[in-house]
Scaffold this active site. Structure first.
Site, mmCIF file in Angstrom:
data_model
loop_
_atom_site.group_PDB
_atom_site.id
_atom_site.type_symbol
_atom_site.label_atom_id
_atom_site.label_comp_id
_atom_site.label_asym_id
_atom_site.label_seq_id
_atom_site.Cartn_x
_atom_site.Cartn_y
_atom_site.Cartn_z
ATOM 1 N N HIS A 201 -0.813 10.764 -2.255
ATOM 2 C CA HIS A 201 -1.954 10.555 -1.611
ATOM 3 C C HIS A 201 -2.958 11.608 -1.494
ATOM 4 C CE1 HIS A 201 -4.870 9.432 1.572
ATOM 5 N NE2 HIS A 201 -4.961 8.387 0.844
ATOM 6 N N LYS B 2 -7.120 9.843 -7.489
ATOM 7 C CA LYS B 2 -7.833 10.746 -6.190
ATOM 8 C C LYS B 2 -8.893 11.379 -6.994
ATOM 9 C CE LYS B 2 -6.449 8.621 -2.555
ATOM 10 N NZ LYS B 2 -7.353 7.650 -1.821
ATOM 11 N N HIS C 288 0.913 -1.279 -0.178
ATOM 12 C CA HIS C 288 -0.112 -0.138 -0.057
ATOM 13 C C HIS C 288 0.861 1.154 0.108
ATOM 14 C CE1 HIS C 288 -2.821 2.768 2.258
ATOM 15 N NE2 HIS C 288 -3.571 2.290 0.952
ATOM 16 N N ARG C 289 0.540 2.012 -0.962
ATOM 17 C CA ARG C 289 1.636 3.127 -1.211
ATOM 18 C C ARG C 289 2.988 3.015 -1.288
ATOM 19 N NH1 ARG C 289 -1.487 7.512 3.041
ATOM 20 N NH2 ARG C 289 -3.642 6.344 2.890
ATOM 21 N N GLU D 74 -4.404 4.390 -8.112
ATOM 22 C CA GLU D 74 -5.829 4.808 -7.578
ATOM 23 C C GLU D 74 -5.817 6.384 -7.980
ATOM 24 O OE1 GLU D 74 -6.463 4.512 -3.370
ATOM 25 O OE2 GLU D 74 -8.003 6.077 -3.847
ATOM 26 N N GLU E 113 0.381 -0.478 -4.964
ATOM 27 C CA GLU E 113 -0.639 0.456 -4.979
ATOM 28 C C GLU E 113 -0.039 1.734 -4.660
ATOM 29 O OE1 GLU E 113 -4.171 3.000 -3.143
ATOM 30 O OE2 GLU E 113 -2.251 2.462 -2.492
ATOM 31 N N ASP F 199 -1.300 6.255 -5.304
ATOM 32 C CA ASP F 199 -2.357 7.401 -5.474
ATOM 33 C C ASP F 199 -2.050 8.469 -6.645
ATOM 34 O OD1 ASP F 199 -4.126 6.153 -3.200
ATOM 35 O OD2 ASP F 199 -2.053 6.852 -2.444
ATOM 36 N N ASP G 188 -0.033 -2.028 4.525
ATOM 37 C CA ASP G 188 1.166 -1.194 4.793
ATOM 38 C C ASP G 188 2.325 -2.022 5.192
ATOM 39 O OD1 ASP G 188 -0.728 0.765 4.525
ATOM 40 O OD2 ASP G 188 -0.783 1.065 6.667
#
Ligand code: G3P
Ligand code: MG
Length: 253
Positions: free
Chosen positions: A51, A120, A9-10, A118, A36, A38, A237
């Protein structure tokens, strides 16, 4: 039955600055199946990997992404705010910058890592962002498996309308009835479901576990429950934990 995939994640936000090339590199070295990240769009129309809609939390800069040019954003460190992390090493982290989507795709070229982008777009209606994201992926994606996701359903439907072979996923933090109907009707490759929804309503999703990516599962017991459910992907994470629990299971088979 294929094994549950693990997506950082990120990048690897539990241990490295989020949405940075450093985090992506470390997550790949740890063995993730996918990443992943953003994206937002700058004042001069560049797609940047961050993000929040502003620089303030994750960098030493300030201001909204949509009000800043890429050159202005590049002045700031995307690593310096993480000096309390155990891995923090000063110079290398300070040198990290907010990457562009192009830079991430170029960096990923030697790896077969899947990429979840992703958008945003629920925070601000960036005009033309979907087409720009697709064009960057087309130019620099090297045929990589890319999944386009968003909380903002119109954005991923625009992506699909622009490119019918694009893989799209709707991010949800609430339960929906008859999820299979949504997958088929909206031509979604997957649902990206908040862990709490699945763990409480697992029975509602039992027929579509292979089309579920679940976020953001960080606790040991959550990760183990999701492995038991055999969801398609765990977005976490702490990819090191999920990879460890998965390999532990495999060694018993
Ligand atoms: O894509 C799943 C997850 O990343 C959505 O939440 O706020 O971490 O982008 P957020
Ligand atoms: Mg995200």
């Amino acid at each position: 039955m294929s094994a549950t995939k693990v997506f950082g994640h990120r990048g690897w936000m539990g241990s490295f600055p989020e949405n940075t090339l450093l985090g992506f590199k470390e997550a790949i070295n740890a063995g993730v199946d996918g990443l992943e990240l953003d994206v937002h769009m700058t004042k001069d129309g560049e797609i940047v990997v961050i993000h929040d809609d502003a620089l303030d939390r994750t960098t030493d800069g300030t201001g909204l992404i949509r009000d800043l040019t890429l050159a202005e954003i590049k002045k700031y460190s995307a690593g310096i705010n993480y000096s309390t992390f155990p891995n923090y090493d000063g110079n290398q982290w300070i040198a990290e910058r907010v990457p562009t989507l192009q830079e991430v795709l170029e960096f990923l070229a030697p790896y077969d890592t899947e990429l979840n982008i992703e958008l945003k777009t629920f925070m601000y209606p960036y005009k033309g962002m979907e087409a720009k994201v697709l064009s960057v992926v087309e130019q620099y994606g090297n045929g990589r498996k890319v999944i386009y996701s968003s909380f903002h359903l119109p954005s991923i439907l625009k992506i699909k309308a622009l490119n019918s072979s694009a893989k799209i996923a709707w991010i949800l933090n609430q339960c929906i009835p008859q999820p299979k109907d949504y997958l088929e009707t909206l031509q979604l490759e997957a649902l990206h479901l908040y862990k709490g929804v699945l763990l409480i309503h697992a029975h509602q999703y039992k027929d579509i576990v292979e089309q579920l990516r679940v976020w953001t599962a960080n606790e040991n017991d959550e990760i183990k429950q999701l492995l038991d459910l055999n969801v398609n992907t765990i977005i976490t994470d702490h990819p090191e934990k999920a990879l460890f629990f998965r390999s532990e299971r495999n060694s018993f088979v």
